[in-house]
Write an enzyme that holds these catalytic residues in place. Structure first.
Site, mmCIF file in Angstrom:
data_model
loop_
_atom_site.group_PDB
_atom_site.id
_atom_site.type_symbol
_atom_site.label_atom_id
_atom_site.label_comp_id
_atom_site.label_asym_id
_atom_site.label_seq_id
_atom_site.Cartn_x
_atom_site.Cartn_y
_atom_site.Cartn_z
ATOM 1 N N GLY A 124 34.667 48.100 58.847
ATOM 2 C CA GLY A 124 34.345 49.430 58.314
ATOM 3 C C GLY A 124 35.442 50.429 58.658
ATOM 4 O O GLY A 124 35.820 51.264 57.838
ATOM 5 N N ASP B 238 37.989 39.379 62.584
ATOM 6 C CA ASP B 238 38.267 40.720 62.071
ATOM 7 C C ASP B 238 37.047 41.638 62.147
ATOM 8 O O ASP B 238 37.189 42.849 62.263
ATOM 9 C CB ASP B 238 38.777 40.649 60.627
ATOM 10 C CG ASP B 238 40.251 40.246 60.580
ATOM 11 O OD1 ASP B 238 40.923 40.345 61.620
ATOM 12 O OD2 ASP B 238 40.720 39.837 59.508
ATOM 13 N N TYR C 222 46.858 41.803 56.063
ATOM 14 C CA TYR C 222 46.042 41.225 55.001
ATOM 15 C C TYR C 222 45.092 42.241 54.407
ATOM 16 O O TYR C 222 44.605 43.125 55.099
ATOM 17 C CB TYR C 222 45.209 40.079 55.600
ATOM 18 C CG TYR C 222 45.270 38.793 54.811
ATOM 19 C CD1 TYR C 222 46.436 38.037 54.766
ATOM 20 C CD2 TYR C 222 44.161 38.329 54.126
ATOM 21 C CE1 TYR C 222 46.478 36.854 54.049
ATOM 22 C CE2 TYR C 222 44.201 37.138 53.417
ATOM 23 C CZ TYR C 222 45.364 36.406 53.386
ATOM 24 O OH TYR C 222 45.404 35.239 52.686
ATOM 25 N N TYR D 245 41.383 42.505 52.266
ATOM 26 C CA TYR D 245 40.179 41.850 51.777
ATOM 27 C C TYR D 245 39.430 42.864 50.921
ATOM 28 O O TYR D 245 39.159 43.978 51.375
ATOM 29 C CB TYR D 245 39.276 41.411 52.933
ATOM 30 C CG TYR D 245 39.912 40.402 53.855
ATOM 31 C CD1 TYR D 245 39.853 39.034 53.573
ATOM 32 C CD2 TYR D 245 40.578 40.804 55.000
ATOM 33 C CE1 TYR D 245 40.440 38.103 54.415
ATOM 34 C CE2 TYR D 245 41.172 39.875 55.856
ATOM 35 C CZ TYR D 245 41.101 38.532 55.557
ATOM 36 O OH TYR D 245 41.677 37.606 56.386
ATOM 37 N N GLY E 216 34.059 40.937 64.308
ATOM 38 C CA GLY E 216 33.505 41.008 65.663
ATOM 39 C C GLY E 216 34.453 41.597 66.690
ATOM 40 O O GLY E 216 34.023 42.242 67.642
#
Ligand SMILES: [Cu+2]
Length: 646
Positions: free
Chosen positions: A313, A306, A390, A392, A308
């Site tokens: 950001g 997610d 998802y 985070y 690389g």
């Protein structure tokens, strides 16, 4: 050029107050303008990221307040016609391109603009539409198409192409949860540079699951009986914010933000009786990889990087008061560049607030019938991202007792696939009828460029060992911590071991506390796990960082990401495994700790249709950094007067 430099100087002094401030929108615009003017970027150029090119530590150390400082942008871009990634540094203040170079073999990360274009392209593709029709889906515009990094799963004829493959889901009606209707077996392989569907593959039809998986108030009636909780700080907050600098209860730090990492913490230090003592030079989460377990065709390709392959950001949420954050909040907007190099703002991207954190310390003196209690408080710096299905949420906590903690909360919707009625799988949990949520893991790499009272730091592994029974241990009760100095990089590739209370201690051997002990900070692991992928699986080479919980490297410019600068389609071996081959010494030097946090996710039915928060984290605790409880001087709350006085 002189007038441009003057103009740049003015813009800089307006925009940035410190060399570590993230680039402003104006600086992004200026950097792209300089690059274009120099002939390095044309209308076809796609920009991946335009971030602050951080000044070297030597320059930071000599920076004086009020002095002018250079502002530079690190730019990653690609030319789709050449199938070439470029990177370089532009001096915004000098108005010049410092360098600009092709990166042969690199496949630039997938940009948000391309992600959206890819969806439109695939929806319009006749082969894909036929595949949908075979599944009884006549509304391609209601199909969610996700572009996934293809990793090594390409064919010989794909050589040189920048590819993604797609997973798709069906939004049966507007507002429905598309992950409740995974479209099985239909995958487009897309060349992002050419923005062309290379092929569409059909691995076989499985009917759409019958459920809706909806979770909005329209489909779930809210429970009753919850009375309001209000957080009040009638005298305001205890922190001070000056630009990107934050001061709170002796803590001083600077916030930063990049397209790839999201929130970055700079120059974290503790003001100890008027003396600012550095602890961490720079901290961020630098990679996030999610290997999935499902071995079926295509499902086994799901190995997202997610950070690389995409960057977190750029998918940062605009936070909302009362929902994402409670209390007296200070938000920070961040500015990033879109695919055309145009700046845009994510409002309320970073949330700063303080929280009561229960009791900090207490003792009740029985004889005196007297209790002393102090509350604990923490400063919370957080941001939340949405990576397709998802979420985070990243929380850095700073405590009144000198501890620092990273907590990552995982929520959102588990990734689904369809299975036949009544079928089950060893490789996932049936979370709704005909809906399989594959077992998977999330591996984060936290990069901690430590600076415990300066740059000369050493790292010890600390374990506790029992002492053999004998003259030294006649009662058999003795145990002791054993410290092992990690001398080189190869000795510093370590796993957790909770049964020996294993942790790592970063000391400054050149500085002692009042007790004569070297000052230090412990890295204390919390729950963790290792990957279960086979050692020959490609993901184990591509994300080798996840095979160890701790790596220590000597600081080196350019060693920023544990799976290398460009993990997209990379065969593996880059980053930590490559750098550490040199087995450099790490004693009494400027060390970087790379701590891997693994979250093991065997989905539960309770994770559907949206999963309750799951947590991973670690703590950095002072060990001899202070020589006494640093929260001793916390003011007593109202409850500390002697009991007899009541
Ligand atoms: Cu998960």
């Amino acid at each position: 050029m002189v007038s441009q430099q003057d103009a740049a100087g003015v813009a800089r002094s307006e925009a940035a107050h410190h060399p570590l401030d993230p680039l402003s929108g104006e600086e992004i615009r200026r950097a792209i303008g300089i690059l274009r003017e120099a002939g390095h970027a044309g209308p076809e150029t796609r920009f991946v990221s335009v971030d602050l090119h951080e000044p070297p530590k030597s320059e930071l150390a000599s920076a004086r307040h009020g002095q002018e400082f250079p502002r530079k942008a690190f730019i990653v871009a690609l030319d789709p016609r050449e199938h070439m990634t470029y990177e370089g540094v532009v001096s915004v203040t000098a108005g010049s391109v410092l360098f600009w170079r092709p990166v042969p073999g690199a496949r630039a990360p997938i940009t948000l603009g391309e992600y959206a274009d890819c969806e439109r392209l695939v929806r319009a593709d006749q082969r894909f539409r036929e595949g949908l029709r075979r599944r009884g889906i006549d509304h391609p515009d209601q199909v969610l198409v996700e572009a996934w990094g293809i990793g090594p799963f390409t064919r010989a004829e794909d050589e040189g192409r920048r590819l993604v493959w797609t997973l798709c889901f069906y939004r049966a009606s507007p507002g429905d949860n598309p992950y409740a209707k995974p479209i099985h077996g239909l995958h487009a392989i897309v060349d992002l540079d050419d923005m062309a569907v290379v092929r569409v593959e059909d691995a076989g039809i499985v009917p759409l699951p019958p459920g809706t998986g909806n979770y909005t108030p329209g489909s779930v009636s809210p429970r009753e009986g919850l009375k309001p909780i209000e957080i009040q700080q009638p005298a305001g907050v205890s922190f001070e914010v000056d630009g990107w600098e934050v001061r709170w209860q002796n803590w001083r730090l600077r916030l930063g933000f990049t397209a790839r990492e999201g929130l970055v913490l700079h120059t974290v230090g503790y003001e100890d009786h008027g003396r600012l003592r550095p602890v961490i030079h720079r901290a961020s989460v630098t990679e996030l990889v999610i290997p999935y377990s499902d071995p079926r065709p295509f499902q086994g390709w799901r190995n997202a990087f997610d950070i690389g392959e995409y960057g977190i950001g750029v998918v940062t949420n605009s936070l909302e008061l009362g929902c994402d954050c409670l209390g007296e909040i200070r938000y920070f907007d961040v500015e990033l560049a879109d695919i055309r190099g145009e700046p845009y703002t994510i409002r309320n991207a970073i949330c700063l607030h303080e929280e009561d954190h229960g009791i900090g310390w207490k003792h009740y003196d029985t004889d005196l019938d007297h209790a002393e209690v102090r509350r604990s408080r923490r400063l919370v710096v957080s941001f939340i991202i949405t990576a397709a299905n998802y979420e985070y949420a990243f929380y850095w906590y700073f405590y009144t007792d000198g501890a620092i903690e990273l907590e990552i909360k995982l929520t959102g919707i588990v990734l689904t696939s369809a299975i036949g009625p009544g079928e089950t799988s060893d490789y996932g949990t049936v979370v709704a009828p005909q809906t399989l949520a594959a077992h998977h893991q999330h591996f984060f790499s936290a990069r901690l460029d430590m600076a415990v009272d300066g740059d000369g730091n050493s790292v010890y592994e600390v374990e506790t060992e029992p002492v053999p029974m004998g003259p030294e241990n006649p009662y058999g009760n003795a145990f002791r911590p054993r410290r092992t100095l990690l001398l080189t990089e190869s000795q510093a590739q370590r796993l957790i071991d909770p049964l020996t209370a294993r942790h790592w201690l970063v000391v400054n051997p050149n500085v002692t506390n009042a007790l004569g002990q070297p000052v230090g900070y412990q890295l204390v692991p919390q729950g963790n796990v290792l990957p279960f992928a086979h050692e020959e699986a490609s993901i184990m080479r591509r994300a080798a960082f996840m095979t160890k919980h701790l790596w220590v490297t000597p600081f080196a410019v350019g060693e920023r990401f544990p799976a290398g600068e460009y993990p997209n389609q990379h065969p593996g071996g880059a980053g930590l495994p490559e750098w550490t081959k040199a087995d450099r010494p790490i004693e009494n030097t400027d060390v970087v700790l790379w701590y891997t946090l693994g979250s093991h996710h065997v989905p539960r039915p309770e994770d559907w249709p949206v999963m309750p928060v799951e947590r991973v984290g670690f703590t950095l605790r002072p060990f001899g950094f202070f020589g006494v409880n640093p929260s001793l001087d916390m003011p007593p709350p109202g409850c500390d007067e002697p009991v007899e006085a009541r």
